[in-house]
Design an enzyme around this catalytic site. Structure first.
Site, mmCIF file in Angstrom:
data_model
loop_
_atom_site.group_PDB
_atom_site.id
_atom_site.type_symbol
_atom_site.label_atom_id
_atom_site.label_comp_id
_atom_site.label_asym_id
_atom_site.label_seq_id
_atom_site.Cartn_x
_atom_site.Cartn_y
_atom_site.Cartn_z
ATOM 1 N N ASP A 1 -8.576 -6.835 -4.384
ATOM 2 C CA ASP A 1 -8.158 -5.501 -3.937
ATOM 3 C C ASP A 1 -8.757 -4.461 -4.885
ATOM 4 O O ASP A 1 -8.339 -4.349 -6.034
ATOM 5 C CB ASP A 1 -6.627 -5.427 -3.953
ATOM 6 N N ARG B 1 -11.754 6.488 9.746
ATOM 7 C CA ARG B 1 -11.221 5.132 9.778
ATOM 8 C C ARG B 1 -12.274 4.114 9.327
ATOM 9 O O ARG B 1 -11.959 3.161 8.618
ATOM 10 C CB ARG B 1 -10.753 4.816 11.202
ATOM 11 N N HIS C 1 -7.771 -5.459 -0.111
ATOM 12 C CA HIS C 1 -6.480 -4.776 -0.039
ATOM 13 C C HIS C 1 -5.647 -5.250 1.153
ATOM 14 O O HIS C 1 -4.433 -5.398 1.060
ATOM 15 C CB HIS C 1 -6.742 -3.271 0.054
ATOM 16 N N ASP C 2 -6.303 -5.479 2.289
ATOM 17 C CA ASP C 2 -5.591 -5.876 3.503
ATOM 18 C C ASP C 2 -4.960 -7.260 3.418
ATOM 19 O O ASP C 2 -4.263 -7.664 4.356
ATOM 20 C CB ASP C 2 -6.535 -5.827 4.716
ATOM 21 N N SER D 1 0.836 -1.202 0.000
ATOM 22 C CA SER D 1 0.000 0.000 0.000
ATOM 23 C C SER D 1 0.875 1.259 0.000
ATOM 24 O O SER D 1 1.740 1.388 -0.854
ATOM 25 C CB SER D 1 -0.936 -0.051 1.215
#
Lengths: 220, 396
Positions: B332, B236, B365-366, B166
């Site tokens: 992602d 967040r 993505h994580d 990232s």
């Protein structure tokens, strides 16, 4: 040249079980000058790149269509990317490699002529290996069996075959003429991986060669 | 957001920014200013970092880990603020893909962060108060420049590898572009050569959430004794959704209710996914500084490697001898595979040695932070190959 080839083959047989594909890879590898920069299109599980790296000290890169193949190659430390020979070769700059190799993949491309032209643009030399559709067994199956040929080397039924552009050795020579490729070396070999006599005429190769490997360069 | 009010007070966060616990700190005095892209010099400044493993006699086995937007330098050891294990302990450690018995691992806190490297929560030596919005806007290139100064300090000329996902991946690419001779191999994971319009848009929503919180006070919340917790938590929550995927959210939560069998016909957190997001938001504000979030998201927005090289990414890597391994994940949608493919095309066009793998996963993505055996195998294989080429010995 032939005696060296034969010696390589003997070594290969000692190192592992003989098989059509492996002998084919060794014949391809034999056409590559040591220490050169090579792009392998259709890298598969990375076997050819491994041989090229270990035996000929080449700086090898690969393109492979299947994700499983790519990830296996990368985990082996090989520089391979996921990509399609039909679409992704256009992204490579001219003269980026000494050799561009297309091993057992030509017949599966959508536009073999475009692929070959790109190969000779990206690399100074091209090495192409392919199954010869003019082999007598294949001719017999079509002529007398009346069905699409299936061999140990080409085991697919016509409806699920990835191979859409078969050609004979004679046909491939025509493609070389059309694309302006110069044939520097050629080897045809039978089902046991034994190269056919070097001075045999083309029609003999076309009938008895099960597979062929060509080393090409740009004309002029 | 019930537990938000039990968060540590602002002064403890400010202390972590100046004097981080369990960290090494490199201090750069006024004789060594950091020239920023914004056209100003930052001085004095400091970089907090952690190291693992042993630097070999040739000083050739150093691996730099670049962390993501809300990560920090506690990459393979417990985080002193949260008490949780390091964020990449699955990847880094003895016998792990990035093997601490073989490599010397350095992970710095990014410039602009809030865990010990100079950022908006740090004390401005000119005023004695936290920088706040007086901190200059920084870029990914500034972060990398600061890291290069840290390496000079550690007397490490060439990195064996630079790795990160990232925003960490952006730093990896910037390293390869800015200091090609200092990077032997590079592992940019789940990233891109530029931040897309969609990603800038998501970041803007997050920043607006922070700035809309009345407790933000134009960034002067330390001085005014307030804390924009709700705004940062909302930022967040929104961002966290982009790190996951539709499939992963569905697999984890579906439409399940939270501790109840029927809807309450209220705006309580009826659904598990709501409760999960609220928890993500509230636990985040306990460890992260709101202004730092503004600055770091901005740095990502400004990232565009091609723009620095006449619009052609390939020029950024021209003549690169660095070995690259680019990795993306199928689910992602923040940095989708085509972005990685663009990196690969550019590297190919510049003749660089590049591997590229796309890993099938529904974790979004994580995924780069999670248990992904295929990612581990690829990182291990790539580094093994590079170590061979570099002449590094096997293990200790």
């Amino acid at each position: 040249m032939l005696s060296r080839l034969k010696r390589d083959l003997t070594m290969a047989e000692a190192a592992r079980a003989p098989g059509g594909a492996r002998v084919d890879l060794l014949l391809v590898a034999d056409m590559v000058a040591p220490g050169s920069k090579v792009l392998d299109i259709g890298a598969g599980d990375g076997e050819l790149l491994r041989i090229l790296g270990e035996q000929r000290g080449v700086d090898g890169r690969g393109i492979e269509l299947s994700r499983e193949g790519v990830n296996e190659c990368v985990a082996k430390g090989l520089a391979v990317i996921q990509g399609d020979a039909d679409t992704d070769l256009a992204d490579y700059p001219d003269d980026a490699f000494d050799y561009v190799i297309l091993s057992q993949t030509l017949q599966a491309t959508h536009r073999p002529r475009v692929v070959l032209e790109h190969m000779l643009r990206i690399g100074r030399n091209a090495v192409v290996s392919f199954p010869n559709f003019g082999h007598w067994k294949i001719r017999l199956q079509l002529a007398f069996g009346g069905h699409m040929p299936r061999t140990d080397n080409l085991p697919y039924s016509w409806w699920d075959s990835p191979n859409i552009h078969f050609c004979t050795i004679k046909d491939f020579v025509v493609l070389c003429d059309v694309t302006g490729a110069k044939m520097d070396r050629a080897v045809a070999f039978n089902a046991w991986g034994t190269p056919l006599r070097f001075n045999a005429p083309w029609w003999f190769w076309n009938l008895f060669g099960e597979q062929a490997v060509f080393l090409l360069s740009r004309r002029g | 957001m019930g537990d938000v009010d039990t968060a540590p007070d602002a002064t403890s966060r400010a202390r972590e920014a100046d004097a981080p616990r369990n960290s090494s700190v490199a201090r750069f005095g006024v004789d060594r200013p950091l020239k920023l892209d914004a056209g100003v010099e930052l001085t004095p400044f400091q970089i907090a970092y952690k190291t693992y493993g042993t630097l070999n006699a040739e000083r050739s086995n150093a691996v730099l880990i670049c962390h993501a937007l809300t990560g920090d330098h506690h990459v393979a050891s417990p985080n002193p603020v949260t008490g949780k294990s390091g964020w990449w302990e699955t990847m880094i450690g003895p016998g792990k893909p990035i093997d601490t018995e073989r490599y010397f691992i350095i992970c710095p806190n990014v410039l602009g962060g809030c865990m010990g490297s100079t950022g908006p929560a740090s004390t401005n030596p000119g005023t004695g108060a936290p920088w706040g919005l007086e901190f200059p806007v920084i870029t990914i290139r500034d972060m990398v420049r600061a890291q290069a100064m840290l390496l000079d300090e550690l007397k490490i000329d060439t990195l064996f590898a630079v790795a990160g996902g990232s925003m960490g991946g952006m730093q990896v690419l910037q390293w390869a572009a800015s200091f090609p001779k200092r990077v032997f191999s590079a592992l940019p994971i789940a990233c891109a050569t530029r931040h897309s319009a969609q990603n800038i848009a998501f970041h803007e929503v997050g920043r607006q959430a922070v700035m809309a919180d009345p407790e933000w006070r134009h960034g002067r919340y330390f001085a005014e004794g307030t804390s924009p917790r709700r705004g940062l938590a909302v930022a967040r929550m929104g961002a966290h959704i982009t790190y996951l995927s539709d499939a992963a959210l569905h697999r984890k939560f579906g439409r399940k209710f939270q501790d109840r069998e029927n809807p309450t016909f209220s705006f309580d957190a009826d659904f598990e996914v709501e409760s999960y997001l609220r928890h993500q938001g509230s636990s985040f504000v306990e460890r992260f500084d709101a202004n730092s979030y503004l600055y770091l998201t901005r740095a990502m927005d400004y990232f565009d490697l091609a723009a620095d090289c006449g619009g052609v990414i390939a020029n950024a890597f021209r003549g690169a001898e660095t070995r690259f391994c680019v990795v993306s994940f199928t689910s992602d949608w923040l940095f989708p595979t085509p972005e990685s493919r663009a990196i690969v095309h550019a590297l190919n066009a510049s003749g660089a040695r590049v591997s590229f793998a796309e890993i099938v996963t529904d974790k979004g993505h994580d995924a780069f932070l999670l248990e992904e055996p295929e990612l581990f195998a690829i990182v291990r294989g790539f580094l093994d190959g590079a170590a061979k080429a570099r002449g590094l010995k096997n293990g200790k």
